[in-house]
Design a protein around this motif. Sequence first.
Motif, PDB file in Angstrom:
ATOM      1  N   GLU A 193       0.824  -1.205   0.000  1.00 44.00           N
ATOM      2  CA  GLU A 193       0.000   0.000   0.000  1.00 44.00           C
ATOM      3  C   GLU A 193       0.862   1.261   0.000  1.00 44.00           C
ATOM      4  O   GLU A 193       0.597   2.206  -0.725  1.00 44.00           O
ATOM      5  CB  GLU A 193      -0.935   0.023   1.230  1.00 44.00           C
ATOM      6  N   SER A 194       1.920   1.254   0.828  1.00 44.78           N
ATOM      7  CA  SER A 194       2.759   2.452   0.892  1.00 44.78           C
ATOM      8  C   SER A 194       3.468   2.687  -0.428  1.00 44.78           C
ATOM      9  O   SER A 194       3.639   3.833  -0.861  1.00 44.78           O
ATOM     10  CB  SER A 194       3.764   2.344   2.050  1.00 44.78           C
ATOM     11  N   ILE A 195       3.841   1.603  -1.100  1.00 40.41           N
ATOM     12  CA  ILE A 195       4.481   1.749  -2.413  1.00 40.41           C
ATOM     13  C   ILE A 195       3.477   2.298  -3.424  1.00 40.41           C
ATOM     14  O   ILE A 195       3.790   3.208  -4.199  1.00 40.41           O
ATOM     15  CB  ILE A 195       5.057   0.395  -2.884  1.00 40.41           C
ATOM     16  N   ALA A 196       2.258   1.777  -3.373  1.00 37.58           N
ATOM     17  CA  ALA A 196       1.218   2.265  -4.285  1.00 37.58           C
ATOM     18  C   ALA A 196       0.925   3.738  -4.027  1.00 37.58           C
ATOM     19  O   ALA A 196       0.776   4.526  -4.959  1.00 37.58           O
ATOM     20  CB  ALA A 196      -0.047   1.420  -4.125  1.00 37.58           C
ATOM     21  N   GLN A 197       0.871   4.120  -2.736  1.00 35.38           N
ATOM     22  CA  GLN A 197       0.583   5.525  -2.402  1.00 35.38           C
ATOM     23  C   GLN A 197       1.705   6.446  -2.860  1.00 35.38           C
ATOM     24  O   GLN A 197       1.469   7.610  -3.180  1.00 35.38           O
ATOM     25  CB  GLN A 197       0.354   5.671  -0.888  1.00 35.38           C
ATOM     26  N   ALA A 198       2.911   5.912  -2.920  1.00 32.03           N
ATOM     27  CA  ALA A 198       4.044   6.725  -3.386  1.00 32.03           C
ATOM     28  C   ALA A 198       4.140   6.717  -4.916  1.00 32.03           C
ATOM     29  O   ALA A 198       5.132   7.173  -5.489  1.00 32.03           O
ATOM     30  CB  ALA A 198       5.338   6.202  -2.772  1.00 32.03           C
ATOM     31  N   GLY A 199       3.088   6.211  -5.571  1.00 28.85           N
ATOM     32  CA  GLY A 199       3.061   6.245  -7.040  1.00 28.85           C
ATOM     33  C   GLY A 199       3.719   5.040  -7.680  1.00 28.85           C
ATOM     34  O   GLY A 199       4.015   5.056  -8.869  1.00 28.85           O
ATOM     35  N   GLY A 200       3.951   4.005  -6.883  1.00 31.26           N
ATOM     36  CA  GLY A 200       4.623   2.820  -7.423  1.00 31.26           C
ATOM     37  C   GLY A 200       3.649   1.859  -8.068  1.00 31.26           C
ATOM     38  O   GLY A 200       2.514   2.202  -8.371  1.00 31.26           O
ATOM     39  N   GLY A 201       4.118   0.633  -8.279  1.00 31.80           N
ATOM     40  CA  GLY A 201       3.284  -0.391  -8.893  1.00 31.80           C
ATOM     41  C   GLY A 201       3.136  -0.167 -10.383  1.00 31.80           C
ATOM     42  O   GLY A 201       3.959   0.501 -11.016  1.00 31.80           O
TER      43      GLY A 201
END
Length: 433
Positions: free
Chosen positions: A99-107
């Motif tokens: 989730e934190s990676i996704a929130q940082a624009g990752g994925g």
Amino acid sequence: VTAAPHWDDLWLNVNLATMDASATQPYGIVEDGALATHKGRIAWLGPKKDLPAGARATRSHDAHGAWLTPGLIDCHTHLVYGGSRANEFEARLDGASYESIAQAGGGIRATVRATRLASDEALTFRATERLADLIAEGVTTIEIKSGYGLDLATELRMLEVARQLGLRYPVTVMTTLLAAHAVPEEFTNRADDYIDLVCNEIIPRADALKLADAVDAFCEHIAFTPTQVERVFRTARAHGLAVKLHADQLSDLGGAALAARFGALSADHLEYTSERGVAAMAASGTVAVLLPGAFYFLRESRLPPIDGFRARSVPMAIATDCNPGSSPCTSLLLILNMACTLFRLTPAEALAGVTRHAARALGLATRVGQLRVGLDADLALWDVEHPRELCYAIGANPLIASVHAGALRERDILRQASAKRVDSRELIGRLQL
Ligand SMILES: [Zn+2]
């Protein structure tokens, strides 16, 4: 009186693993065989002692007891993309949550941004490096999906780059439009509007430009619903395009059965496919494409219903699923091993999964995937004692040479056969059209 044949190329002192569907034993083995090619097709094969009297060839090759198989087929890749996700791989191992990676624009969105920003040249260069790895392992046919553009211009660009790879290198490229891979950022909470774009603009344009051989979608709670996928499939079918589906990877939304209902060439992933889905695939002749690389990389534990596929004779293909997020893998030989160790396929099943069943998953069963008279002369020559070794070894590459559409461009490669590992860049250089 029939004149003695005069072929282009004749392979002697060679063992054949024909992978022929009609063979009575798993690999279709012909020991001390011979194989002739003419005008890009396989013209003759069998035991050497049965060679027609007086048969000649423009070029004869002494294979010194090596093994010929059909050229390998990687039937599910996302080979063309911008950027890398190695940073996320590291961050997750440092304890960051998904989730934190996704929130940082990752994925996947990070890959979409990088792909949109990348020039055609940059996309081509990186994809060529990955393709070189696969060609150096005997791959002669590859499927390449779009799906990191998620807008009209970039989806078409990805397909165009993929097509160009097929024109520049000795490999048959089949392109698949995967615009319905994820909901793009600008369509957040408006997935149906994005599906409108896919159906009203992207599929029609890709078809008009003849850039797509098939249409794929991702049916999953983090992607598109079965209803949305149905719209994509109906549009694809209206354009006469074959369909495929990323189905049941993370949950059972009935994706396999949906794909079967549309006569899909393949349903791919399938970890959560139900018995009903297996039965539907068997009835429609849809190939099960298994992707052990993603299973491994995501450390999944739920296995696809292999026994069910076996029991109902659903053909199983395997592929690298080469992509930056869940399977950054450019070794189909490694995938052969993973299919055996992780999914418990037999080596013969795994090899069929990268030859005749992979061909069928791409609608190419009458052209490639077996050593049979009349099929394309796509061959891989291996320094092994038995074809099972292709699945057994980890990290080895026993390829001696490969032939695409009958063209063995450099006999030098054979002369250098003792140098077992042909450097991929050198191979590309030698075989470049
Ligand atoms: Zn995929």
